[in-house]
Design an enzyme around this catalytic site. Structure first.
Site, PDB file in Angstrom:
ATOM      1  N   ASP A 408      -0.497  -3.465   0.488  1.00 44.03           N
ATOM      2  CA  ASP A 408      -0.827  -2.257  -0.555  1.00 44.03           C
ATOM      3  C   ASP A 408      -1.137  -1.174   0.674  1.00 44.03           C
ATOM      4  O   ASP A 408      -1.140  -1.347   1.775  1.00 44.03           O
ATOM      5  CB  ASP A 408      -1.924  -2.468  -1.366  1.00 44.03           C
ATOM      6  CG  ASP A 408      -2.496  -1.458  -1.953  1.00 44.03           C
ATOM      7  OD1 ASP A 408      -1.670  -0.995  -2.706  1.00 44.03           O
ATOM      8  OD2 ASP A 408      -3.668  -1.323  -1.944  1.00 44.03           O
ATOM      9  N   ASP A 605      -7.009  -4.525  -1.094  1.00 39.28           N
ATOM     10  CA  ASP A 605      -8.467  -4.250  -1.103  1.00 39.28           C
ATOM     11  C   ASP A 605      -9.028  -5.202  -1.880  1.00 39.28           C
ATOM     12  O   ASP A 605     -10.425  -5.352  -2.153  1.00 39.28           O
ATOM     13  CB  ASP A 605      -8.861  -2.776  -1.439  1.00 39.28           C
ATOM     14  CG  ASP A 605      -8.401  -2.557  -2.745  1.00 39.28           C
ATOM     15  OD1 ASP A 605      -7.918  -3.294  -3.595  1.00 39.28           O
ATOM     16  OD2 ASP A 605      -8.229  -1.079  -3.047  1.00 39.28           O
ATOM     17  N   ASP A 609      -5.535  -5.001  -6.462  1.00 37.67           N
ATOM     18  CA  ASP A 609      -4.344  -5.545  -6.061  1.00 37.67           C
ATOM     19  C   ASP A 609      -4.502  -7.240  -6.632  1.00 37.67           C
ATOM     20  O   ASP A 609      -3.930  -7.910  -6.033  1.00 37.67           O
ATOM     21  CB  ASP A 609      -4.096  -5.685  -4.689  1.00 37.67           C
ATOM     22  CG  ASP A 609      -4.019  -4.187  -4.297  1.00 37.67           C
ATOM     23  OD1 ASP A 609      -3.104  -3.505  -4.914  1.00 37.67           O
ATOM     24  OD2 ASP A 609      -5.040  -3.844  -3.251  1.00 37.67           O
TER      25      ASP A 609
END
Length: 708
Positions: A408, A605, A609
């Site tokens: 991410d 994190d 996500d």
């Protein structure tokens, strides 16, 4: 303000309450007691033990678990070794007794020596052999395990020797029986002490909580045991003290070192109303803390319990080694009986017995039994030291096969705390309401906006109702009765709002400069824009170079515009950036890669996500800190250091290599040793010594994991 995929953080309630019928654990060895426990007083408290032996070990050594058991094994080895050497030396006299068959005095002295040897050997058999015999024949049945082979071998030699003493027969093998048990005990000491060393991290965690605490009751300060602290107690903590319990600060201000739990070296300023955690250290504050959780829910205790669960897990390769050992034992017993029959027919009973003892001892699958778990324990311990919580031995093994890593962007590749660089809104009232709405969001952009507003004195204590999250788009809610929407341009268009030309110009300029634009709207139109500046982590380029050297493919998945993705590519010098993605797009990319037969890891994190982390073979959540309940992640990083991603893969590869080396050695050792024993070319004592040396090799090889 939702730019990347976003989900509401799940609420996890930890129910640590034990069922009424759950077996208690032994105070010394930690093994669940299935029957009725034996209770003894320890430091004024009644504790449960599984047997008197465990109580004796604890009273003798003062140590619990593997460390206490290792010391006990060492003590038993010393005592047994002393007597066994006396037995061995006196037995050498018997070897020469046939030289004086007609000397009545010599024969009488030989008979006397036999009884002395019997007296010396018996305590060794009781002290060292009885626990092995008990484990081999417990529960009224024969257990096919390593102890069965040892017990059959050692006690066969012992009872044959006892029979020979009383019937004046020449078959005396006390030195063989005792030396076998001594060597086996030394091997058990090596194994147990190595497990204890692998558990040192757990011990250090337990030491982080002080034994005593100062509790204020009726205006008086009373020193109590850590175990006696209850919910609602007021605990006084002076500078330099460790925090004894989780709670809320009701008086005082100061800095606290939370590096162990959060991975952040910088001390955290704590004020009244802030939560404080067990295992952290008070640097310069004088606090009064109200305990708000029972002890089983304290952060450090949850951490320790999580470590125990991880240590109890088994990797597939571990289960394979167990199956090999289980298959090997019946085969060895068949070969032992076959060799006895063959050598009995060829050279008689004594030769048959010696060969059978050698076969049983050389075939003990100790190396198989400890080869995989010991390397995995050490590997998991090394990961914990680095602030990497790998949730099981199976996860550690799977990490070694990772072929593709997806990242991410927000809070992972970029710094977690982004700075609000520009705000333009219709009026301050809109900013205030947007701040109140963002207080309900866990997204890094939302937290940054709230911090910006608070630092500028905005009163954000508005009533928020009907809060909703739209994954990959934004959030909405009713603030003081007025509908407020916050999110991306795509979210505004989905709502049917047009972006005013003035704000579009600000957005275009922001994207050229690498900033993130987020819009604010009411129930009628777009009324504001907030720009966020973000910095790519310094270690990110290094991480990608290392992954390239490891021949692991990678890509960055982000919901940002392709224009911003171009900036990320330029700064990192990579091409693998997939932009403009919705949460379902990320899931699709991960699923397609998995279908190619590749082991996929996803790094995020752990908050916005969660779906992607759960979809990947290995979900890696960063910046978990005191939040140890991120169920979507297989691996939790206590800090935000991106370098730990390739580090954990390197560690996993090292552990796998060590395990395969251990398995190969154990297999070759058993095949060669078994062949020599069946041919009658291996003495039982040397077979036992070879078994110990094999275990020592596996232990030494497993310790190499520390040099990863």
């Amino acid at each position: 303000m939702e730019k990347d995929s976003l989900s509401i953080k799940p609420t996890i309630e930890c129910d640590c309450t034990k069922p009424i019928n759950e077996a208690v654990e032994c105070f010394q060895c930690g093994i669940p007691i299935t029957g009725k426990p034996i209770r003894y007083s320890v430091d004024g408290k009644e504790q449960d033990f599984c047997c008197f032996g465990c109580y004796l070990v604890y009273k003798t050594t003062g140590l619990k678990g593997d460390e206490g058991t290792a010391v006990a094994f060492l003590g038993k080895f010393g005592f047994g070794y002393f007597l066994a050497m006396l037995v061995f030396m006196l037995s050498t006299y018997l070897y020469g007794a046939h030289l004086t068959p007609d000397d009545p005095q010599a024969q009488m002295f030989t008979g006397f020596i036999k009884y002395i040897i019997l007296i010396l050997a018996t305590p060794v058999m009781i002290l060292l052999g009885y626990p092995i015999l008990k484990n081999a024949f417990s529960g009224g049945r024969i257990n096919l395990n390593t102890d069965t082979l040892i017990a059959v071998g050692a006690f066969s030699a012992y009872f044959l020797s006892v029979y020979s003493v009383f019937t004046n027969k020449p078959s005396i093998y006390f030195e063989t029986a005792t030396m076998i048990l001594v060597l086996v005990t030394f091997g058990r000491y090596l194994e147990t002490s190595s497990r204890a060393k692998a558990s040192n991290f757990m011990k250090k965690l337990m030491e982080l909580s002080p034994e005593k605490a100062t509790v204020i009751k009726d205006g008086k300060e009373i020193e109590v045991s850590r175990d006696d602290i209850k919910v609602g107690d007021i605990v006084k903590i002076i500078p330099g003290e460790k925090i004894p319990a989780d709670g809320i600060i009701i008086e005082g201000q100061g800095h606290v070192d939370e590096s162990l739990l959060t991975g952040e070296v910088k001390p955290v300023l704590k004020n009244v109303g802030d939560e404080i955690f067990t295992g952290t250290v008070n640097i310069d504050g004088l606090f009064k803390v109200k305990v708000n959780k029972p002890s089983e829910d304290w952060t450090l205790n949850r951490f320790i319990n999580l470590m125990k669960e991880i240590r109890a897990s088994k990797a597939p390769i571990n289960r394979i080694s167990d199956r090999i050992a289980a298959f090997f034992l019946p085969l060895v017993i068949v070969l032992a009986f076959g060799s006895f029959a063959y050598w009995y027919y060829q050279e008689g009973f004594e030769k048959a017995l010696i060969v059978t003892l050698s076969v049983l001892l050389i075939s003990c699958p100790c190396a198989f039994s400890i080869g995989a778990p010991l390397a995995l324990w050490i590997g998991l311990g090394e990961a914990m030291r680095e602030g990497i919580i790998i949730r099981g031995a199976d996860v550690l093994e799977k990490l070694s096969t990772v072929k593709y890593v997806f990242f991410d962007k927000t809070g992972t590749i970029t710094e977690k705390d982004m700075v609000v660089s520009y705000v333009k809104a219709l009026d301050e009232e809109i900013v205030r309401k947007a701040c109140a709405l963002e207080k309900n969001s866990e997204h890094p952009l939302g937290r940054s906006f709230v911090n910006y507003c608070v630092n500028r004195g905005f009163d954000c204590d508005c009533k928020v109702e009907d809060f909703k999250v739209y994954f990959g788009y934004g959030i909405e809610g009713s603030v003081d009765g007025k509908r407020i929407y916050i999110g991306s341009e795509r979210f505004m268009k989905k709502l049917g709002f047009e972006i005013p030309e003035e704000l579009k110009g600000i957005e275009r300029k922001a994207e050229r400069e690498g900033n993130i634009p987020v819009f604010i709207a009411d129930d009628q139109k777009v009324v504001g824009i907030v720009l966020f500046s973000q910095k790519i982590k310094d270690e990110a380029p290094v991480v990608f170079r290392v992954l390239q050297k490891l021949k692991i493919k990678f890509a960055i998945l982000t919901g940002d515009t392709p224009y911003f993705a171009k900036i990320v590519k330029e700064k990192l010098g990579i091409d693998q950036v997939k932009a403009g993605l919705l949460p379902e797009d990320k899931l699709r990319i991960i699923s397609e890669t998995k279908k190619q037969g590749k082991t996929v890891a996803m790094v995020g994190d752990g908050i916005n996500d969660a779906p992607a982390l759960a979809a990947a073979d290995i979900g890696i959540a960063m910046g978990c800190g005191t939040d140890l309940t991120r169920e979507s992640a297989n691996v939790s990083l206590l800090g935000d250091d991106l370098r730990k991603v390739p580090l954990m893969i390197l560690l996993a590869k090292k552990v796998r290599k060590v395990i395969y080396t251990n398995m190969f050695w154990a297999f070759i050792y058993n095949i060669i040793g078994l062949g020599l024993a069946l041919m009658g070319k291996l003495n039982p004592i040397f077979a036992a010594l070879a078994m110990v040396l094999s275990s020592a090799f596996v232990i030494a090889n497993s310790v190499r994991v520390k040099n990863w």
